[in-house]
Design a protein around this motif. Structure first.
Motif, PDB file in Angstrom:
ATOM      1  N   ALA A   1       0.830  -1.211   0.000  1.00  0.00           N
ATOM      2  CA  ALA A   1       0.000   0.000   0.000  1.00  0.00           C
ATOM      3  C   ALA A   1       0.863   1.258   0.000  1.00  0.00           C
ATOM      4  O   ALA A   1       0.579   2.224  -0.732  1.00  0.00           O
ATOM      5  N   MET A   2       1.922   1.255   0.810  1.00  0.00           N
ATOM      6  CA  MET A   2       2.773   2.448   0.876  1.00  0.00           C
ATOM      7  C   MET A   2       3.493   2.671  -0.451  1.00  0.00           C
ATOM      8  O   MET A   2       3.611   3.802  -0.925  1.00  0.00           O
ATOM      9  N   LEU A   3       3.950   1.590  -1.086  1.00  0.00           N
ATOM     10  CA  LEU A   3       4.613   1.725  -2.387  1.00  0.00           C
ATOM     11  C   LEU A   3       3.635   2.214  -3.447  1.00  0.00           C
ATOM     12  O   LEU A   3       3.976   3.052  -4.285  1.00  0.00           O
ATOM     13  N   LEU A   4       2.397   1.712  -3.410  1.00  0.00           N
ATOM     14  CA  LEU A   4       1.402   2.145  -4.397  1.00  0.00           C
ATOM     15  C   LEU A   4       1.075   3.625  -4.225  1.00  0.00           C
ATOM     16  O   LEU A   4       0.917   4.349  -5.213  1.00  0.00           O
ATOM     17  N   ARG A   5       0.963   4.084  -2.979  1.00  0.00           N
ATOM     18  CA  ARG A   5       0.642   5.500  -2.759  1.00  0.00           C
ATOM     19  C   ARG A   5       1.742   6.424  -3.284  1.00  0.00           C
ATOM     20  O   ARG A   5       1.503   7.594  -3.535  1.00  0.00           O
ATOM     21  N   HIS A   6       2.950   5.882  -3.423  1.00  0.00           N
ATOM     22  CA  HIS A   6       4.059   6.649  -3.996  1.00  0.00           C
ATOM     23  C   HIS A   6       4.403   6.117  -5.388  1.00  0.00           C
ATOM     24  O   HIS A   6       5.560   6.173  -5.811  1.00  0.00           O
ATOM     25  N   ALA A   7       3.424   5.574  -6.091  1.00  0.00           N
ATOM     26  CA  ALA A   7       3.665   4.901  -7.374  1.00  0.00           C
ATOM     27  C   ALA A   7       4.572   5.713  -8.289  1.00  0.00           C
ATOM     28  O   ALA A   7       4.377   6.913  -8.479  1.00  0.00           O
ATOM     29  N   GLY A   8       5.588   5.032  -8.825  1.00  0.00           N
ATOM     30  CA  GLY A   8       6.514   5.677  -9.742  1.00  0.00           C
ATOM     31  C   GLY A   8       7.664   6.370  -9.061  1.00  0.00           C
ATOM     32  O   GLY A   8       8.616   6.801  -9.716  1.00  0.00           O
ATOM     33  N   ARG A   9       7.613   6.502  -7.728  1.00  0.00           N
ATOM     34  CA  ARG A   9       8.671   7.200  -6.990  1.00  0.00           C
ATOM     35  C   ARG A   9       9.329   6.242  -6.009  1.00  0.00           C
ATOM     36  O   ARG A   9       8.703   5.311  -5.503  1.00  0.00           O
ATOM     37  N   VAL A  10      10.602   6.476  -5.746  1.00  0.00           N
ATOM     38  CA  VAL A  10      11.341   5.628  -4.811  1.00  0.00           C
ATOM     39  C   VAL A  10      10.889   5.910  -3.384  1.00  0.00           C
ATOM     40  O   VAL A  10      10.797   7.064  -2.974  1.00  0.00           O
ATOM     41  N   VAL A  11      10.592   4.851  -2.647  1.00  0.00           N
ATOM     42  CA  VAL A  11      10.337   4.958  -1.207  1.00  0.00           C
ATOM     43  C   VAL A  11      11.535   4.318  -0.524  1.00  0.00           C
ATOM     44  O   VAL A  11      11.876   3.171  -0.802  1.00  0.00           O
ATOM     45  N   THR A  12      12.213   5.064   0.338  1.00  0.00           N
ATOM     46  CA  THR A  12      13.442   4.549   0.948  1.00  0.00           C
ATOM     47  C   THR A  12      13.136   3.433   1.944  1.00  0.00           C
ATOM     48  O   THR A  12      12.028   3.340   2.497  1.00  0.00           O
ATOM     49  N   GLN A  13      14.162   2.600   2.177  1.00  0.00           N
ATOM     50  CA  GLN A  13      14.031   1.542   3.178  1.00  0.00           C
ATOM     51  C   GLN A  13      13.679   2.137   4.535  1.00  0.00           C
ATOM     52  O   GLN A  13      12.835   1.600   5.263  1.00  0.00           O
ATOM     53  N   GLN A  14      14.331   3.266   4.873  1.00  0.00           N
ATOM     54  CA  GLN A  14      14.089   3.892   6.185  1.00  0.00           C
ATOM     55  C   GLN A  14      12.648   4.389   6.305  1.00  0.00           C
ATOM     56  O   GLN A  14      12.035   4.269   7.373  1.00  0.00           O
ATOM     57  N   GLN A  15      12.099   4.947   5.219  1.00  0.00           N
ATOM     58  CA  GLN A  15      10.702   5.406   5.253  1.00  0.00           C
ATOM     59  C   GLN A  15       9.765   4.233   5.519  1.00  0.00           C
ATOM     60  O   GLN A  15       8.854   4.319   6.346  1.00  0.00           O
ATOM     61  N   LEU A  16       9.986   3.139   4.810  1.00  0.00           N
ATOM     62  CA  LEU A  16       9.134   1.955   4.970  1.00  0.00           C
ATOM     63  C   LEU A  16       9.264   1.380   6.379  1.00  0.00           C
ATOM     64  O   LEU A  16       8.259   1.071   7.026  1.00  0.00           O
ATOM     65  N   LEU A  17      10.490   1.253   6.846  1.00  0.00           N
ATOM     66  CA  LEU A  17      10.702   0.677   8.174  1.00  0.00           C
ATOM     67  C   LEU A  17      10.133   1.561   9.271  1.00  0.00           C
ATOM     68  O   LEU A  17       9.493   1.077  10.204  1.00  0.00           O
ATOM     69  N   ARG A  18      10.351   2.863   9.148  1.00  0.00           N
ATOM     70  CA  ARG A  18       9.868   3.787  10.186  1.00  0.00           C
ATOM     71  C   ARG A  18       8.345   3.769  10.247  1.00  0.00           C
ATOM     72  O   ARG A  18       7.753   3.726  11.316  1.00  0.00           O
ATOM     73  N   GLU A  19       7.707   3.792   9.076  1.00  0.00           N
ATOM     74  CA  GLU A  19       6.251   3.885   9.051  1.00  0.00           C
ATOM     75  C   GLU A  19       5.577   2.571   9.423  1.00  0.00           C
ATOM     76  O   GLU A  19       4.570   2.555  10.125  1.00  0.00           O
ATOM     77  N   ILE A  20       6.131   1.449   8.980  1.00  0.00           N
ATOM     78  CA  ILE A  20       5.441   0.166   9.132  1.00  0.00           C
ATOM     79  C   ILE A  20       5.903  -0.603  10.369  1.00  0.00           C
ATOM     80  O   ILE A  20       5.100  -1.228  11.053  1.00  0.00           O
ATOM     81  N   TRP A  21       7.213  -0.530  10.681  1.00  0.00           N
ATOM     82  CA  TRP A  21       7.715  -1.237  11.857  1.00  0.00           C
ATOM     83  C   TRP A  21       7.918  -0.320  13.055  1.00  0.00           C
ATOM     84  O   TRP A  21       7.991  -0.770  14.182  1.00  0.00           O
ATOM     85  N   GLY A  22       8.077   0.985  12.791  1.00  0.00           N
ATOM     86  CA  GLY A  22       8.272   1.932  13.886  1.00  0.00           C
ATOM     87  C   GLY A  22       9.680   2.504  13.887  1.00  0.00           C
ATOM     88  O   GLY A  22      10.608   1.920  13.311  1.00  0.00           O
ATOM     89  N   PRO A  23       9.858   3.682  14.539  1.00  0.00           N
ATOM     90  CA  PRO A  23      11.133   4.404  14.486  1.00  0.00           C
ATOM     91  C   PRO A  23      12.308   3.660  15.100  1.00  0.00           C
ATOM     92  O   PRO A  23      13.459   3.974  14.806  1.00  0.00           O
ATOM     93  N   THR A  24      12.054   2.659  15.934  1.00  0.00           N
ATOM     94  CA  THR A  24      13.173   1.917  16.534  1.00  0.00           C
ATOM     95  C   THR A  24      13.706   0.830  15.602  1.00  0.00           C
ATOM     96  O   THR A  24      14.662   0.135  15.938  1.00  0.00           O
ATOM     97  N   HIS A  25      13.081   0.675  14.436  1.00  0.00           N
ATOM     98  CA  HIS A  25      13.482  -0.412  13.522  1.00  0.00           C
ATOM     99  C   HIS A  25      14.052   0.086  12.197  1.00  0.00           C
ATOM    100  O   HIS A  25      14.104  -0.675  11.226  1.00  0.00           O
ATOM    101  N   VAL A  26      14.489   1.349  12.146  1.00  0.00           N
ATOM    102  CA  VAL A  26      14.931   1.900  10.855  1.00  0.00           C
ATOM    103  C   VAL A  26      16.180   1.222  10.303  1.00  0.00           C
ATOM    104  O   VAL A  26      16.487   1.361   9.118  1.00  0.00           O
TER     105      VAL A  26
END
Length: 231
Positions: free
Chosen positions: A166-191
């Motif tokens: 879902a997060m990748l689709l909302r940014h379709a066509g644009r790079v989503v960084t590993q840190q953005q995905l980890l922070r948003e989905i797993w939380g800031p302690t898992h970046v």
């Protein structure tokens, strides 16, 4: 059935301001999402689809003006800018860049609430963003319904697999960084826990039948992150 409470995203690096707004907004019946910097704020804007954004200009990682410019590339959500800078030129710059309103600190909560109500009331009707739904004849994703179908069959995904897709689709066509995905989905302690992400992406690709060497939907940008190929 009662309508869902409007969601307000607050992007401000001052903990006291975030707490003040969180308490004040919730007391007025709003749902509140908080972010302490630009990167976190942009990620939450993409994943939580707020009805309104309160954006501080003086953020630690990027200027609020830059955040506004990026937001305006893909959403027309009302944005109210906050700043200690009260110069007319600052207000004009923000409004010209697409801000809907501008409030200087310190401010009264009642005035702020009145401005928020006006912005929500006057918000023009918008078509649902294309990125909320995707269908290329093989893969169909409906984020509003939280449904994913592949070749007409419902695709069983875990919560993490769905959240990444879902997060990748909302940014379709644009790079989503590993840190953005980890922070948003797993939380800031898992970046730094990139192995979590690799495991989930691997399983997601397996279920989609998406070859990482010749990706149809999920492209890896080595050392940076991932991109949803919507074309």
């Amino acid at each position: 059935m009662t309508a869902a409470a409007p969601c307000v995203l607050v992007i401000d690096d001052e903990a006291q301001i975030r707490k003040f707004l969180d308490i004040g907004l919730r007391a007025e019946g709003y749902e509140v999402v908080l972010a302490a910097n630009a990167e976190e704020g942009l990620a939450k804007a993409a994943t939580r689809s707020p009805d309104l954004v309160i954006l501080d200009i003086g953020l630690p990682d990027r200027e609020g003006h830059e955040v506004l410019k990026e937001l305006r590339q893909w959403t027309q959500v009302p944005v109210l800018m906050l700043s200690v800078r009260d110069a007319e030129s600052e207000k004009v710059r923000a409004l010209d860049a697409g801000a809907n309103d501008y409030v200087t600190k310190p401010f009264g909560i009642q005035e702020l609430m009145a401005r928020l109500r006006a912005l929500l009331r006057n918000r023009p009707g918008e078509p649902e963003p294309a990125a909320q739904r995707y269908d290329d004849g093989r893969l169909a994703i409906d984020l509003a319904r939280r449904e994913v179908h592949l070749d007409g069959e419902a695709l069983p995904l875990t919560r993490k697999e769905y959240a990444v897709l879902a997060m990748l689709l909302r940014h379709a066509g644009r790079v989503v960084t590993q840190q953005q995905l980890l922070r948003e989905i797993w939380g800031p302690t898992h970046v730094q826990d990139t192995h979590y992400l690799r495991i989930v992406l691997g399983k997601l690709r397996q279920k989609l039948g998406d070859d990482p060497a010749e990706p149809r939907w999920l492209k890896t940008e080595p050392g940076v992150g991932y991109r949803f190929l919507a074309g």
